[in-house]
Design a protein around this motif. Sequence first.
Motif, PDB file in Angstrom:
ATOM      1  N   TYR A 128       0.827  -1.220   0.000  1.00 39.65           N
ATOM      2  CA  TYR A 128       0.000   0.000   0.000  1.00 39.65           C
ATOM      3  C   TYR A 128       0.862   1.271   0.000  1.00 39.65           C
ATOM      4  CZ  TYR A 128      -3.590  -3.345   1.400  1.00 39.65           C
ATOM      5  OH  TYR A 128      -4.456  -4.417   1.458  1.00 39.65           O
ATOM      6  N   GLY A 129       2.161   1.117  -0.287  1.00 43.65           N
ATOM      7  CA  GLY A 129       3.051   2.275  -0.289  1.00 43.65           C
ATOM      8  C   GLY A 129       3.338   2.801   1.106  1.00 43.65           C
ATOM      9  N   LEU A 130       3.243   1.930   2.110  1.00 45.20           N
ATOM     10  CA  LEU A 130       3.428   2.332   3.495  1.00 45.20           C
ATOM     11  C   LEU A 130       4.505   1.484   4.166  1.00 45.20           C
ATOM     12  CD1 LEU A 130      -0.358   2.580   4.465  1.00 45.20           C
ATOM     13  CD2 LEU A 130       1.180   4.505   4.013  1.00 45.20           C
ATOM     14  N   PRO A 135       9.370   6.463   1.558  1.00 43.16           N
ATOM     15  CA  PRO A 135      10.039   7.643   1.001  1.00 43.16           C
ATOM     16  C   PRO A 135      10.345   7.472  -0.484  1.00 43.16           C
ATOM     17  CG  PRO A 135      11.596   6.320   2.240  1.00 43.16           C
ATOM     18  CD  PRO A 135      10.251   5.690   2.458  1.00 43.16           C
ATOM     19  N   GLU A 136      10.344   8.581  -1.194  1.00 40.13           N
ATOM     20  CA  GLU A 136      10.674   8.549  -2.618  1.00 40.13           C
ATOM     21  C   GLU A 136      12.146   8.210  -2.831  1.00 40.13           C
ATOM     22  OE1 GLU A 136      10.723  11.660  -6.456  1.00 40.13           O
ATOM     23  OE2 GLU A 136       9.959  12.299  -4.490  1.00 40.13           O
ATOM     24  N   ARG A 137      12.987   8.698  -1.939  1.00 41.32           N
ATOM     25  CA  ARG A 137      14.426   8.512  -2.104  1.00 41.32           C
ATOM     26  C   ARG A 137      15.080   8.333  -0.730  1.00 41.32           C
ATOM     27  NH1 ARG A 137      18.027   9.201  -6.183  1.00 41.32           N
ATOM     28  NH2 ARG A 137      20.144   9.917  -5.720  1.00 41.32           N
ATOM     29  N   GLN A 138      16.152   7.526  -0.704  1.00 45.58           N
ATOM     30  CA  GLN A 138      16.918   7.301   0.518  1.00 45.58           C
ATOM     31  C   GLN A 138      18.415   7.410   0.185  1.00 45.58           C
ATOM     32  OE1 GLN A 138      15.078   3.349   1.013  1.00 45.58           O
ATOM     33  NE2 GLN A 138      14.631   3.953   3.109  1.00 45.58           N
ATOM     34  N   GLU A 139      19.122   8.109   1.033  1.00 43.92           N
ATOM     35  CA  GLU A 139      20.575   8.163   0.919  1.00 43.92           C
ATOM     36  C   GLU A 139      21.169   7.959   2.304  1.00 43.92           C
ATOM     37  OE1 GLU A 139      22.256  11.474  -1.092  1.00 43.92           O
ATOM     38  OE2 GLU A 139      20.987  11.259  -2.870  1.00 43.92           O
ATOM     39  N   VAL A 157      15.723  15.315   0.051  1.00 47.31           N
ATOM     40  CA  VAL A 157      16.983  14.599   0.192  1.00 47.31           C
ATOM     41  C   VAL A 157      18.146  15.456  -0.295  1.00 47.31           C
ATOM     42  CG1 VAL A 157      18.307  12.613  -0.625  1.00 47.31           C
ATOM     43  CG2 VAL A 157      15.951  12.317   0.151  1.00 47.31           C
ATOM     44  N   LYS A 158      17.915  16.205  -1.367  1.00 46.00           N
ATOM     45  CA  LYS A 158      18.953  17.114  -1.847  1.00 46.00           C
ATOM     46  C   LYS A 158      19.293  18.159  -0.794  1.00 46.00           C
ATOM     47  CE  LYS A 158      20.007  20.306  -5.658  1.00 46.00           C
ATOM     48  NZ  LYS A 158      19.478  20.914  -6.915  1.00 46.00           N
ATOM     49  N   TYR A 159      18.251  18.708  -0.157  1.00 48.13           N
ATOM     50  CA  TYR A 159      18.460  19.681   0.916  1.00 48.13           C
ATOM     51  C   TYR A 159      19.184  19.031   2.096  1.00 48.13           C
ATOM     52  CZ  TYR A 159      17.219  22.025   5.288  1.00 48.13           C
ATOM     53  OH  TYR A 159      17.264  22.580   6.531  1.00 48.13           O
TER      54      TYR A 159
END
Length: 491
Positions: free
Chosen positions: A130-132, A227-231, A312-314
Amino acid sequence: MEAGVQKDRILALLQDIVGPEHASADPALLIPYSRDQHWPIAGTHMPDYVVRPKTVEEVQKILRLANRYRIPVIPVSSNTNIRGLTIPHHGGIMLDLKRMDYLEIDPKNRAAIIGPGVSCARLADEAEKYGLRPIIPGAPSTVNMLSNCLLRGVSNIGPRYGHTGDQVLGMEVVLPTGEILYTGAAAFPNVGPYFRYFGPDWAGLFQGQPGIMGVVTKMAVRLYPLPERQEMFMCGFTQRPGEPEEGPLRRAMAFMHDLMLHDPPVITFGVILHWVAAAITMVEKREDIDSFKGTLGDWVVLGSIEGSREFVKYGRSVVEKEIKKHWDNIDEGREVVLMSKMLKDELKAARRIFRWFRLGNYYALAWWGPLDRFDKYYFEALKIWRELGITEELSIVGIPAYPYVGQLTYYEFDSFWDSTDPQNTEKIKKFTEIMYQKMIDLGIYCWFRPYPGVYESTIPRLKGCMGELWYKVKKLLDPNNIMNPGKVFPE
């Protein structure tokens, strides 16, 4: 009635409740419940029965039976406990809750309702559809989520969202008398159990202690968007020429402190690791652990940044700014890198943590305290460790948590020792006894878990009447003291 006849009668009554295949007094089935990985310190003891209920009604009947015959009841779920919390030191019934594996994902309300038999891995997999995602503890993925929430586990994404104990919304609890308590919104008809409070914090009454107040049979917990992105980032701190032994740790503390002060929070997870803890997490082979020393530094800061691409960029820019502020030597191993698939999987449902058992018996002692006492905690303990002549490395991890009031940080001493050496085991026991008092002298917020003996030594030192009131509540709910007796309060 003779003891053997009485035991057979009790077994027959238990089998009437759950069925013959789910209640047993067979020693071969009881042995696994007699100990956990902490047994060289906590001791061992055989239970009399193991019972595996499926429904809340069966749990009610078992507790009423236990009350009638004054039989201890010790609730367990995944049996991965490593702190001696469910060793049945007074015998009795091991109430194995694995079959109570109810799971409902409510994506509209960003919540899940779970039974005590639902593992962290299963909850994470179902929520992902469910995207969770749930708050997953830094523990093996076979750990059951409900139990970890009760014991307030530490999460891999806890600094931003709170740890597992903070995720509880509502509970269904069978009290020692067999009555059912619903907490918060769970007590209200015609609505979901998605708000924790009504009157006192009833859910909190059953947390932070190993099943001494009742049996939690259902729990509603929070879920969060994936999350859309992880670093991730890693920074190593090595002792510089002329710098005291404490120097690298103090610089790591300053770096982490400055990261935690940013608003909005930029890191989802951050941990300061002694090099041994870092090595066990990262290297592939046991024989490579010793050679890992110095690879990243004496102390390693590991963290993650998660969210939208823009965030994530910030966050990455903030981390890089702090790196430049805290480093004047680019060769110290500092770097900000994309999160590997291995670490992403670990944040989803921890698996590599099983590697911690490769070096022998895993010793741990954990507590909550301020970040600015990290160096005092470790080096005072290291002094005692060395004075006792313990040759294994003493490691430590520190994980700060938002909202970072009081510099709130989870700490854990770790070591791996050969428990087949009785002299070495006695030294570990002595270290533990000393540290129960020493840590209070140094100043801690609280102990993480009710380790064997820790509350007996702590409660007399507490200010006010907390210990006395706590005991009165226990006696009120459990007048016959059937629930995991001897844990928290001595017999």
